[in-house]
Design a protein around this motif. Sequence first.
Motif, PDB file in Angstrom:
ATOM      1  N   THR A 140     -30.864 -90.205  60.690  1.00  0.00           N
ATOM      2  CA  THR A 140     -31.574 -88.928  60.720  1.00  0.00           C
ATOM      3  C   THR A 140     -32.290 -88.731  62.052  1.00  0.00           C
ATOM      4  OG1 THR A 140     -33.316 -90.097  59.574  1.00  0.00           O
ATOM      5  CG2 THR A 140     -31.963 -88.618  58.271  1.00  0.00           C
ATOM      6  N   ARG A 141     -32.755 -89.832  62.642  1.00  0.00           N
ATOM      7  CA  ARG A 141     -33.551 -89.700  63.866  1.00  0.00           C
ATOM      8  C   ARG A 141     -32.689 -89.617  65.114  1.00  0.00           C
ATOM      9  NH1 ARG A 141     -37.043 -94.864  62.169  1.00  0.00           N
ATOM     10  NH2 ARG A 141     -38.217 -93.958  60.459  1.00  0.00           N
ATOM     11  N   CYS A 142     -31.374 -89.866  64.980  1.00  0.00           N
ATOM     12  CA  CYS A 142     -30.497 -89.990  66.148  1.00  0.00           C
ATOM     13  C   CYS A 142     -30.324 -88.658  66.862  1.00  0.00           C
ATOM     14  CB  CYS A 142     -29.154 -90.521  65.693  1.00  0.00           C
ATOM     15  SG  CYS A 142     -27.974 -90.697  67.012  1.00  0.00           S
ATOM     16  N   ILE A 143     -30.345 -88.667  68.203  1.00  0.00           N
ATOM     17  CA  ILE A 143     -30.090 -87.441  68.965  1.00  0.00           C
ATOM     18  C   ILE A 143     -28.739 -87.502  69.668  1.00  0.00           C
ATOM     19  CG2 ILE A 143     -32.525 -86.893  69.291  1.00  0.00           C
ATOM     20  CD1 ILE A 143     -32.170 -88.002  72.179  1.00  0.00           C
ATOM     21  N   LEU A 189     -34.368 -81.330  68.149  1.00  0.00           N
ATOM     22  CA  LEU A 189     -35.251 -81.567  67.010  1.00  0.00           C
ATOM     23  C   LEU A 189     -34.793 -80.832  65.747  1.00  0.00           C
ATOM     24  CD1 LEU A 189     -38.692 -81.490  68.802  1.00  0.00           C
ATOM     25  CD2 LEU A 189     -37.818 -83.373  67.440  1.00  0.00           C
ATOM     26  N   LEU A 206     -38.514 -88.941  72.700  1.00  0.00           N
ATOM     27  CA  LEU A 206     -38.496 -87.636  72.050  1.00  0.00           C
ATOM     28  C   LEU A 206     -39.926 -87.146  71.832  1.00  0.00           C
ATOM     29  CD1 LEU A 206     -36.405 -85.646  71.015  1.00  0.00           C
ATOM     30  CD2 LEU A 206     -36.541 -86.694  68.793  1.00  0.00           C
ATOM     31  N   HIS A 235     -33.955 -83.485  63.376  1.00  0.00           N
ATOM     32  CA  HIS A 235     -34.806 -84.673  63.436  1.00  0.00           C
ATOM     33  C   HIS A 235     -35.884 -84.576  62.360  1.00  0.00           C
ATOM     34  CE1 HIS A 235     -36.299 -88.191  65.608  1.00  0.00           C
ATOM     35  NE2 HIS A 235     -37.495 -87.791  65.257  1.00  0.00           N
ATOM     36  N   ALA A 287     -33.915 -94.268  66.252  1.00  0.00           N
ATOM     37  CA  ALA A 287     -32.745 -94.338  65.384  1.00  0.00           C
ATOM     38  C   ALA A 287     -32.262 -95.772  65.220  1.00  0.00           C
ATOM     39  CB  ALA A 287     -31.632 -93.474  65.953  1.00  0.00           C
ATOM     40  N   VAL A 332     -34.919 -92.846  70.998  1.00  0.00           N
ATOM     41  CA  VAL A 332     -35.685 -92.460  69.803  1.00  0.00           C
ATOM     42  C   VAL A 332     -35.723 -93.659  68.845  1.00  0.00           C
ATOM     43  CG1 VAL A 332     -35.158 -90.033  70.026  1.00  0.00           C
ATOM     44  CG2 VAL A 332     -33.652 -91.484  68.722  1.00  0.00           C
TER      45      VAL A 332
END
Lengths: 543, 175
Positions: free
Chosen positions: A155-158, A102, A120, A105, A211, A209
């Motif tokens: 931005t949201r990618c893990i 996070l 997530l 994130h 993304a 997530v």
Amino acid sequence: MPLIKINGIEAEVPAGINIIEAAKQLGIEIPHYCYHPGLKVVASCRMCLVKLEGFPKLVPACQTPVREAPPDRKVDGKYDMVISTNDEVVKDAQESILEFLLLNHPVDCPECDQAGECLLQDYTYRYGKDHSRFEFDKRVPPRKDLGPEVLLVSTRCILCSRCVRFTQEITGTKELFVKNRGARAEIEVYPSQSLDNKLSMCVTDICPVGALVTKDFLFKPRNWRYQKTRTVCPGCSVGCNVQIEWMEEDNRIYRIKPVYNEHVNQWWACDDGRLLYHTYEKLPRLEYPMIRQNGELQRTNWKKAYQTVIEGLKKYKADEIAFIGSGFLTNEENYLLQKLAREAFGSQNVALSDRVVKEDDVVYPKFIIKGEKAPNVQGATDMLKPSVTLADVVAGLQKGTIKAVFWAGGGVTAPLEADHLDALKKAEFLVVMDVAQSPLTELATIVLAGASPYEKEGTFTNYQGRVQRIRQAIMPPLAARADFEILEALLDLMDVAVYLRPKKAFDEIAATVADYQGMSYELLGELGWKKGDPVPEVSEAQQ
Amino acid sequence: MIKVKKLKAPKMSFWERIYLPAVFKGLSITGRHIPKKKITIQYPEERWVPRPGYRGAHRLNRDEHGRVKCVACEMCSSACPANCIHIVGGVAPWDDREKYPVVFEIDMLRCIYCGMCEEACPREAIELTEVYDFADYSREALVWDKEKLLAMYDLTKDHTYHLQKGEKIVDDMRQ
């Protein structure tokens, strides 16, 4: 089989499966991001760390197979593996990993379409910390347009790399890769390429997530607001299992997602099938039964339409009437159609309409999209047992030996060939039962407004011979009816049989049609049943 | 069988039948109240200002640039027990957010003014105000759209709504 103990629960599980799957069998959840049962294991997210007795460090559950221990190495003298997923060390690791994931994130859940079905979110809620200790500016990688159907909100990618592995293993098209390393890593599409394979929207399903999002579902109403119906995709003869997400208040479909069926589509479905509901939405749908009066089609009611069909057909001799079924109708509807032909009118002119644009099969390493776009050609052939071909009917019309035609279904996907049109113009009495206006309905004496595959119950038989149930999601428009109801009413008026529900027709199919012996809706269940597979004896207690 | 017991009205005495004692008793209560302090508010010349926390008509807040704060997350409409909020999201024309409400409608007749929307909002974009005088002549006019709700913000942001409207302000009816 190895004897293992997870969180104090003893069980024997098959050797070779990984700890995540073994725990799943015991009803224990091990959180994971990068692991997906359909893809290769990379063990990069470290979310599934568990404590394994006898190992100095925590091990990733996805990468650790269950195995038999040598007799002298067994824990407590009998266990092959002793695993803990709720130990303090494991909990601490899970918290730390989530805090780490996070870091960059944006936590923009209110704006994110994944919220509500986001791993997530779920795992942070169940295993995570309530706050972050990170006090610097978050990294903001750019938003990317990956292809015609998919957007990447980096931005949201893990960086679980599920999408990358999907394009490598399932489609083999290899459009995606991980650019840069460490904290600068990003998912990227290769220069001068775009994520435009026919399965591209699957990456949004497996993205844990928000993304990867589809352009089709972008900013539609939130995902928890829908009614969900499990059915079979009517897009081609593969018969992928899908879930239709729709709303009762406006009777519209908002999204179609694949559902797991190990025999048919595994976890995947093609983009064409997912977006097929738009095709049906855009069609000029038939909303009322219509009768031609003074050269114009006039709206009428169902009672009058049924009577006109029966009176009209009764004027002709049995072998002057032809009945044409379709691969777009369900098994039950085709069965009723041939019954109407053979038992009600005594006609042997039963044909299967083959007016479908046949494309080439699209073959990926682990998925196939059939070029046969009608979903139920197999089943229609089994049910109709066509005694003539469409060409025979056309020839008969030209010669004048066939004067009346009952054309059921399938008029929307392909343009009518010129010689067919010429021949049908010669028909004195043409009944068309279909979902939308077409050149065919322009010629019809009577038009019966049918329902799309999303609007009715029944079964389809796919190209492998697997019989699967389709279920009704939305309602047919206005006065239109499921084709089954129309044929059922005609059979009832002809005093042949009363069916009321497709289930009763299917029971009769199971009793009379060769390969369908012993099948029932209960037997088909969620996964369907393959024709010819031995049907288990139903004990009397179950009945 | 249900047992039925028939009751007779009690017989009234002579003084009860002429009613005069009861009339004088009632008039004496009226008389006692005449010299007391009057608590009736002469609406609309006088206006009552509710205490903070009053749950009146809704407003949609604006951010420092005057844009709608709402990001169309539908938390309010999910929380709404009366199902009176209708939102359609769209791609935001601004850089700092992805989504914004293209349509935001509240059916003020259906609303039960419970304040759950306000509580659910993660952006502090929807709020209930001190406005209670929004009666109208048609049902359609009481389905408030985004513009109307933003206009409510402009009217109520300084808590001067009732000051602007009434000549005399009554702060609390219990005084």
